[in-house]
Design a protein around this motif. Structure first.
Motif, mmCIF file in Angstrom:
data_model
loop_
_atom_site.group_PDB
_atom_site.id
_atom_site.type_symbol
_atom_site.label_atom_id
_atom_site.label_comp_id
_atom_site.label_asym_id
_atom_site.label_seq_id
_atom_site.Cartn_x
_atom_site.Cartn_y
_atom_site.Cartn_z
ATOM 1 N N SER A 23 6.802 0.265 0.021
ATOM 2 C CA SER A 23 6.713 -0.154 1.417
ATOM 3 C C SER A 23 7.952 -0.964 1.780
ATOM 4 C CB SER A 23 5.457 -1.003 1.617
ATOM 5 O OG SER A 23 5.387 -1.461 2.938
ATOM 6 N N GLU A 29 0.741 -1.402 4.462
ATOM 7 C CA GLU A 29 1.113 -0.462 3.408
ATOM 8 C C GLU A 29 0.307 0.832 3.518
ATOM 9 O OE1 GLU A 29 1.716 -0.318 -1.422
ATOM 10 O OE2 GLU A 29 1.043 -2.154 -0.474
ATOM 11 N N GLU A 30 -0.966 0.729 3.974
ATOM 12 C CA GLU A 30 -1.798 1.927 4.138
ATOM 13 C C GLU A 30 -1.182 2.875 5.164
ATOM 14 O OE1 GLU A 30 -3.190 -1.205 4.502
ATOM 15 O OE2 GLU A 30 -4.037 -1.323 2.495
ATOM 16 N N ASP A 31 -0.593 2.326 6.230
ATOM 17 C CA ASP A 31 0.044 3.164 7.241
ATOM 18 C C ASP A 31 1.259 3.878 6.666
ATOM 19 O OD1 ASP A 31 -1.810 2.368 9.142
ATOM 20 O OD2 ASP A 31 -0.572 0.707 9.851
ATOM 21 N N ILE A 33 1.716 4.745 3.566
ATOM 22 C CA ILE A 33 1.241 5.790 2.655
ATOM 23 C C ILE A 33 0.761 6.997 3.448
ATOM 24 C CG2 ILE A 33 -0.565 6.353 0.973
ATOM 25 C CD1 ILE A 33 -0.266 3.457 -0.045
ATOM 26 N N GLN A 34 0.052 6.780 4.555
ATOM 27 C CA GLN A 34 -0.410 7.884 5.391
ATOM 28 C C GLN A 34 0.777 8.662 5.953
ATOM 29 O OE1 GLN A 34 -3.349 8.633 4.582
ATOM 30 N NE2 GLN A 34 -4.452 8.465 6.481
ATOM 31 N N ALA A 44 -5.364 4.849 9.109
ATOM 32 C CA ALA A 44 -6.108 4.526 7.896
ATOM 33 C C ALA A 44 -7.535 4.139 8.267
ATOM 34 C CB ALA A 44 -5.421 3.388 7.149
ATOM 35 N N ARG A 46 -10.860 2.222 8.630
ATOM 36 C CA ARG A 46 -11.186 0.804 8.772
ATOM 37 C C ARG A 46 -12.694 0.682 8.893
ATOM 38 N NH1 ARG A 46 -8.322 -2.501 13.382
ATOM 39 N NH2 ARG A 46 -6.633 -2.358 11.884
ATOM 40 N N ASP A 85 -10.164 -7.593 7.740
ATOM 41 C CA ASP A 85 -9.376 -6.478 7.222
ATOM 42 C C ASP A 85 -8.813 -6.760 5.822
ATOM 43 O OD1 ASP A 85 -7.605 -8.412 8.024
ATOM 44 O OD2 ASP A 85 -6.405 -7.109 9.286
#
Length: 89
Positions: A23, A29-31, A33-34, A44, A46, A85
């Motif tokens: 990242s 970080e999830e965004d 990875i997507q 992502a 939620r 979150d």
């Protein structure tokens, strides 16, 4: 003479996967990875029930720097945990 089908088997070739790049610090970080997984990334997942239950709530903790250098021992920090979150700041 009747024709019989000939069975042809092709070896399966594994699809090479590139490692996920680290990242860059912008956004979650999830965004990131997507964005690497799909051409048109979906947001992502939620947990909305958890998000609604804990929206606006923050758990704050104080921390002190533990060092052998005396000039750094006086440093203190506030660590905030957002349960909606699961982020730490």
């Amino acid at each position: 003479e009747p024709m019989h089908p000939i069975e042809i088997t092709e070896p399966s070739v594994p699809i090479p996967r590139l490692p996920t790049p680290p990242s860059n610090g912008l956004g979650a970080e999830e965004d990131s990875i997507q964005n690497c997984k799909m051409l048109r990334p979906r947001p992502a997942y939620r947990d909305m029930a958890k998000y609604k239950k804990y929206a606006g709530k923050v758990m704050r903790f104080t921390a002190r720097w533990d060092s052998e250098r005396p000039e750094e021992n006086c440093r203190s920090f506030i660590i905030s945990f957002h349960p909606a979150d699961d982020t730490v700041s």
